[in-house]
Design a protein around this motif. Structure first.
Motif, PDB file in Angstrom:
ATOM      1  N   GLY A 164      50.521  41.012  36.746  1.00  0.00           N
ATOM      2  CA  GLY A 164      49.515  41.138  37.786  1.00  0.00           C
ATOM      3  C   GLY A 164      49.517  39.891  38.644  1.00  0.00           C
ATOM      4  N   ARG A 165      48.599  39.882  39.590  1.00  0.00           N
ATOM      5  CA  ARG A 165      48.481  38.717  40.455  1.00  0.00           C
ATOM      6  C   ARG A 165      47.017  38.483  40.785  1.00  0.00           C
ATOM      7  NH1 ARG A 165      50.522  40.966  46.334  1.00  0.00           N
ATOM      8  NH2 ARG A 165      48.717  42.280  46.746  1.00  0.00           N
ATOM      9  N   ASN A 166      46.737  37.266  41.137  1.00  0.00           N
ATOM     10  CA  ASN A 166      45.421  36.914  41.638  1.00  0.00           C
ATOM     11  C   ASN A 166      45.611  36.596  43.112  1.00  0.00           C
ATOM     12  OD1 ASN A 166      43.155  35.225  42.481  1.00  0.00           O
ATOM     13  ND2 ASN A 166      42.550  35.379  40.344  1.00  0.00           N
ATOM     14  N   LEU A 167      45.046  37.423  43.956  1.00  0.00           N
ATOM     15  CA  LEU A 167      45.163  37.249  45.396  1.00  0.00           C
ATOM     16  C   LEU A 167      43.786  36.946  45.956  1.00  0.00           C
ATOM     17  CD1 LEU A 167      46.814  37.487  48.054  1.00  0.00           C
ATOM     18  CD2 LEU A 167      46.102  39.865  48.109  1.00  0.00           C
ATOM     19  N   LEU A 168      43.581  35.709  46.332  1.00  0.00           N
ATOM     20  CA  LEU A 168      42.317  35.288  46.924  1.00  0.00           C
ATOM     21  C   LEU A 168      41.125  35.670  46.053  1.00  0.00           C
ATOM     22  CD1 LEU A 168      43.147  36.278  50.599  1.00  0.00           C
ATOM     23  CD2 LEU A 168      43.373  34.035  49.540  1.00  0.00           C
ATOM     24  N   GLY A 169      41.256  35.456  44.747  1.00  0.00           N
ATOM     25  CA  GLY A 169      40.164  35.702  43.814  1.00  0.00           C
ATOM     26  C   GLY A 169      40.075  37.112  43.273  1.00  0.00           C
TER      27      GLY A 169
END
Length: 82
Positions: A9-14
């Protein structure tokens, strides 16, 4: 890097996001983790957290490519809980 491995997964701008795959059309999209889990549970024949048989494992089109290129994306481990 403007893309991430689809098994993470990723964390994109929170916001924590994962890729889910659609059976028809062979498309894949980034979706918030909570929404992705709900969608896969509600429509398991239509959406999956893994590619369907014969489906390519390519990176999905991403409206946030600019943020990814700026380094606004960080990988997250075990977004599905496994």
């Amino acid at each position: 890097m403007s893309y991430m491995p689809l098994d993470r997964g990723r964390n994109l701008l929170g916001r924590e996001q994962v890729v889910i795959f659609r059976a028809t059309g062979g498309e894949s999209v980034w979706m918030n983790v909570i929404d992705a889990k709900e969608t896969v549970a509600r429509l398991p024949l239509e959406w999956s957290k893994e590619p369907f048989p014969g489906q390519s494992y390519g990176a999905p089109a991403d409206g946030n490519k600019v943020e990814a290129a700026r380094g606004g994306v960080a990988p997250i481990e075990r977004p599905w809980g496994w």
